[in-house]
Motif scaffolding. Structure first.
Motif, PDB file in Angstrom:
ATOM      1  N   MET A   1       0.823  -1.225   0.047  1.00 20.35           N
ATOM      2  CA  MET A   1       0.073   0.182   0.168  1.00 20.35           C
ATOM      3  C   MET A   1       0.960   1.341  -0.148  1.00 20.35           C
ATOM      4  O   MET A   1       1.793   1.297   0.689  1.00 20.35           O
ATOM      5  N   ALA A   2       0.628   2.250  -0.862  1.00 23.38           N
ATOM      6  CA  ALA A   2       1.167   3.306  -0.765  1.00 23.38           C
ATOM      7  C   ALA A   2       0.736   4.315   0.478  1.00 23.38           C
ATOM      8  O   ALA A   2      -0.269   3.930   0.917  1.00 23.38           O
ATOM      9  N   ASN A   3       1.809   4.772   1.176  1.00 24.83           N
ATOM     10  CA  ASN A   3       1.353   5.740   2.300  1.00 24.83           C
ATOM     11  C   ASN A   3       0.812   6.839   2.055  1.00 24.83           C
ATOM     12  O   ASN A   3       0.779   7.525   0.714  1.00 24.83           O
ATOM     13  N   ASP A   4       0.715   7.933   2.913  1.00 25.10           N
ATOM     14  CA  ASP A   4      -0.139   9.071   2.789  1.00 25.10           C
ATOM     15  C   ASP A   4       0.911   9.942   1.782  1.00 25.10           C
ATOM     16  O   ASP A   4       0.426  10.848   1.110  1.00 25.10           O
ATOM     17  N   ASN A   5       2.331   9.978   2.139  1.00 25.40           N
ATOM     18  CA  ASN A   5       3.127  10.717   1.305  1.00 25.40           C
ATOM     19  C   ASN A   5       3.016  10.431  -0.352  1.00 25.40           C
ATOM     20  O   ASN A   5       2.942  11.394  -1.080  1.00 25.40           O
ATOM     21  N   ASP A   6       2.970   9.136  -0.417  1.00 24.97           N
ATOM     22  CA  ASP A   6       2.786   8.661  -1.697  1.00 24.97           C
ATOM     23  C   ASP A   6       1.571   9.407  -2.607  1.00 24.97           C
ATOM     24  O   ASP A   6       1.626   9.918  -3.635  1.00 24.97           O
ATOM     25  N   ILE A   7       0.429   9.280  -1.922  1.00 27.26           N
ATOM     26  CA  ILE A   7      -0.857   9.694  -2.305  1.00 27.26           C
ATOM     27  C   ILE A   7      -0.706  11.119  -2.335  1.00 27.26           C
ATOM     28  O   ILE A   7      -1.351  11.509  -3.535  1.00 27.26           O
ATOM     29  N   PHE A  34      -3.906   2.365  -6.062  1.00 27.82           N
ATOM     30  CA  PHE A  34      -3.820   1.261  -6.999  1.00 27.82           C
ATOM     31  C   PHE A  34      -3.116   1.578  -8.050  1.00 27.82           C
ATOM     32  O   PHE A  34      -2.191   0.773  -8.587  1.00 27.82           O
ATOM     33  N   GLU A  35      -2.638   2.952  -8.393  1.00 25.36           N
ATOM     34  CA  GLU A  35      -1.855   3.352  -9.365  1.00 25.36           C
ATOM     35  C   GLU A  35      -0.440   2.772  -8.960  1.00 25.36           C
ATOM     36  O   GLU A  35       0.607   2.717  -9.432  1.00 25.36           O
ATOM     37  N   ALA A  36      -0.286   3.327  -7.706  1.00 26.34           N
ATOM     38  CA  ALA A  36       1.052   3.007  -6.974  1.00 26.34           C
ATOM     39  C   ALA A  36       1.575   1.663  -7.146  1.00 26.34           C
ATOM     40  O   ALA A  36       2.770   1.315  -7.475  1.00 26.34           O
ATOM     41  N   ARG A  37       0.663   0.802  -6.904  1.00 29.31           N
ATOM     42  CA  ARG A  37       1.100  -0.850  -6.939  1.00 29.31           C
ATOM     43  C   ARG A  37       1.348  -1.087  -8.365  1.00 29.31           C
ATOM     44  O   ARG A  37       2.179  -1.812  -8.650  1.00 29.31           O
ATOM     45  N   ARG A  38       0.556  -0.304  -9.303  1.00 29.18           N
ATOM     46  CA  ARG A  38       0.808  -0.757 -10.797  1.00 29.18           C
ATOM     47  C   ARG A  38       2.092  -0.335 -11.116  1.00 29.18           C
ATOM     48  O   ARG A  38       2.797  -1.334 -11.831  1.00 29.18           O
ATOM     49  N   VAL A  39       2.448   0.806 -11.015  1.00 29.23           N
ATOM     50  CA  VAL A  39       3.884   1.225 -11.322  1.00 29.23           C
ATOM     51  C   VAL A  39       5.162   0.490 -10.563  1.00 29.23           C
ATOM     52  O   VAL A  39       6.031   0.227 -11.331  1.00 29.23           O
ATOM     53  N   LEU A  40       4.825   0.358  -9.355  1.00 30.37           N
ATOM     54  CA  LEU A  40       5.844  -0.466  -8.704  1.00 30.37           C
ATOM     55  C   LEU A  40       5.873  -2.080  -9.361  1.00 30.37           C
ATOM     56  O   LEU A  40       7.073  -2.445  -9.407  1.00 30.37           O
ATOM     57  N   ARG A  41       5.071  -2.675  -9.513  1.00 32.10           N
ATOM     58  CA  ARG A  41       4.915  -3.966 -10.214  1.00 32.10           C
ATOM     59  C   ARG A  41       5.716  -3.558 -11.593  1.00 32.10           C
ATOM     60  O   ARG A  41       6.720  -4.659 -12.003  1.00 32.10           O
ATOM     61  N   LYS A  42       5.048  -2.841 -12.428  1.00 28.66           N
ATOM     62  CA  LYS A  42       5.994  -2.510 -13.823  1.00 28.66           C
ATOM     63  C   LYS A  42       7.513  -2.479 -13.469  1.00 28.66           C
ATOM     64  O   LYS A  42       8.272  -3.000 -14.180  1.00 28.66           O
TER      65      LYS A  42
END
Length: 492
Positions: A1-7, A34-42
């Motif tokens: 999960m992205a944290n608040d700073n990520d968001i 969700f977008e953070a997880r997608r880019v990290l997976r990439k």
């Protein structure tokens, strides 16, 4: 999960609107996570599998000398006494000397070109080692393997450390370093399979081990040249929007990100080497590598001292490494989840010491073999943790590059130590060698406690506002503070 700073960094405009209600904010946050997880997976899929493959082959080519030793190597090359130990040892001399210079090169050259060149160089060196006719030929090949492999491990660690936030790093390090265990499994299986070609076309089993494994590395070098990504600031596989967002995300975790683009130079390296955290990284990784290399290189030899055949000894190294690989990744994921390092390092050291005592003190083969399991998964819990923890404690390309290269250089001294403390005349208990491993793990425990205590103390000073006077510096001067910035918190 992205944290608040990520968001917040992902869609600042949406969050800053005053007329948006709480439900809408929650919806934006959910989409951003969700977008953070997608880019990290990439990023994960592009970076980690290829580095895992390359380092698997690196470690395989480094330790296959242990498998070769049980397939007529001594007899064919007329090795006696400490000759085998010298062949093992000579690899580490260029390896130690060239690690920091290599990280200075990768900071200036596209990683795929540099790492691809290194992989091709050591792959060819391993292949030609199979044609050796005497000790001199094998020594020469081992020197060149050390020259080319020197830049691989610290370069990969440098690259991984540049791509991930601190709380995401240890699990990625563990996936990368599980290469050691994959190589350990493959080493035993390939050693048994290729060694059984003994006599085919006039070559002994040890030659076939070098021929095939060296050829595999040459093929992998082509993949590195084609597909290995660069540093985040220079990456091309992310879209412009993804790249801009990801750099902002890294910036939130690393207040020194902009100055990180400066290239490593000798002055910066020398200044970094004055930092006690960088020096501690060397002690920690040395304490791990004495045991790790001893297990990798000498385990087949120790197993044959139980009265087991060469084939059985090679095969039985595989399950030990498989178990240790699985456990090291699970512990690393746990460590990232709870954002703790020291307690896992201490546990790993203690488990490994217990296993080594089994191997040294018991006489029954089955009990000693069980000791190898504990010794292996204990020390391989520590390996990604100690290197990743030290990277967590510093900021900036120069200091991170210095930490990875210096730690790995010190670790290779562990390879030299392991090469000289397991002479064949200490068989079957190998008391001096195993005692040396235990002693260095005790040193590692002291280094862990030292790092934990002083970093915890410094975090408390910052929380008490005793470093707030640094906020009066100009923005440019604050950016140069790196981990000395009062907002930075050390990992414990």
């Amino acid at each position: 999960m992205a944290n608040d700073n990520d968001i917040r960094t992902f869609d600042d405009a949406a969050v800053e609107k005053q007329d948006i209600d709480h439900a809408e904010i929650a919806s934006v946050f959910e989409e951003d996570a969700f977008e953070a997880r997608r880019v990290l997976r990439k990023i994960d899929f592009r970076l980690i599998p290829l580095l895992l493959l390359l380092y698997t082959l690196t470690f395989l080519d480094r330790v296959n000398i242990g498998n070769a030793a049980v397939w007529n190597l001594d007899q064919d090359l007329h090795l006696k006494g400490y000759d085998y130990n010298i062949v093992v040892l000579v690899f580490y001399i260029p390896y130690i000397l060239l690690e920091i210079p290599s990280n200075m090169v990768i900071n200036r050259v596209q990683p795929r070109y540099w790492i691809g060149f290194l992989a091709l160089g050591w792959g060819m060196s391993v292949t030609f080692a199979g044609f050796a006719k005497n000790m001199g030929g094998l020594l020469t090949a081992r020197v060149f393997i050390g020259i080319f492999e020197a830049g691989m491990f610290p370069g990969c660690l440098f690259l991984i450390g540049s791509w991930y936030r601190r709380e995401e790093l240890i699990s990625r390090m563990a996936w990368f370093m599980v290469s050691n265990d994959v190589a350990g499994v493959l080493s035993g299986l390939l050693g048994a399979g290729l060694g059984s070609l003994n006599g085919k076309d006039g070559y002994s089993g040890w030659s076939w081990i070098f021929f095939v494994e060296g050829g595999m590395t040459c093929c992998a070098a082509v993949l590195a040249l084609l597909f290995l990504p660069s540093f985040p600031e220079e990456s091309t596989f992310l879209t412009p929007e993804e790249k801009a967002w990801y750099l902002r995300r890294l910036k939130c975790d690393d207040n020194n990100r902009e100055s990180e683009q400066k290239k490593m130079d000798f002055r910066g390296v020398l200044l970094s080497l004055r930092d006690w955290k960088v020096l501690t990284s060397g002690v920690l990784y040395l304490s791990v590598c004495v045991t790790a290399y001893s297990l990798s290189v000498f385990q087949p030899v120790v197993l044959t001292s139980f009265g087991w055949s060469s084939l059985k000894s090679n095969l039985l190294t595989a399950p030990v490494r498989a178990v240790s690989g699985i456990i090291s990744v699970l512990v690393a994921l746990w460590s990232d989840k709870v954002k703790k390092r020291a307690v896992f390092c201490l546990t790993g050291y203690l488990i490994s010491i217990m296993g080594l005592l089994f191997v040294m003190l018991f006489h029954k083969g089955n009990l000693r073999y069980m000791g190898f399991y504990f010794a292996s998964f204990g020390i391989y819990i520590c390996q990604p943790l100690v290197i990743g923890w030290c990277v967590n404690q510093v900021l900036g390309y120069t200091k991170r590059g210095t930490v990875t290269a210096f730690a790995v250089s010190c670790g290779q001294i562990g390879g030299i130590i392991s090469a000289v403390v397991f002479p064949s005349n200490n068989s079957p208990q190998y008391v001096p060698g195993i005692s040396t491993c235990i002693g260095f793990q005790g040193l590692g425990i002291l280094a862990v406690i030292n790092m934990w205590y002083w970093c915890r103390w410094e975090n408390k000073q910052r929380e008490a506002g005793k470093r707030d006077h640094l906020r009066t510096l100009s923005a440019e001067e604050q950016e140069k503070l790196g981990e000395l910035h009062p907002d930075f918190r050390y990992m414990l």
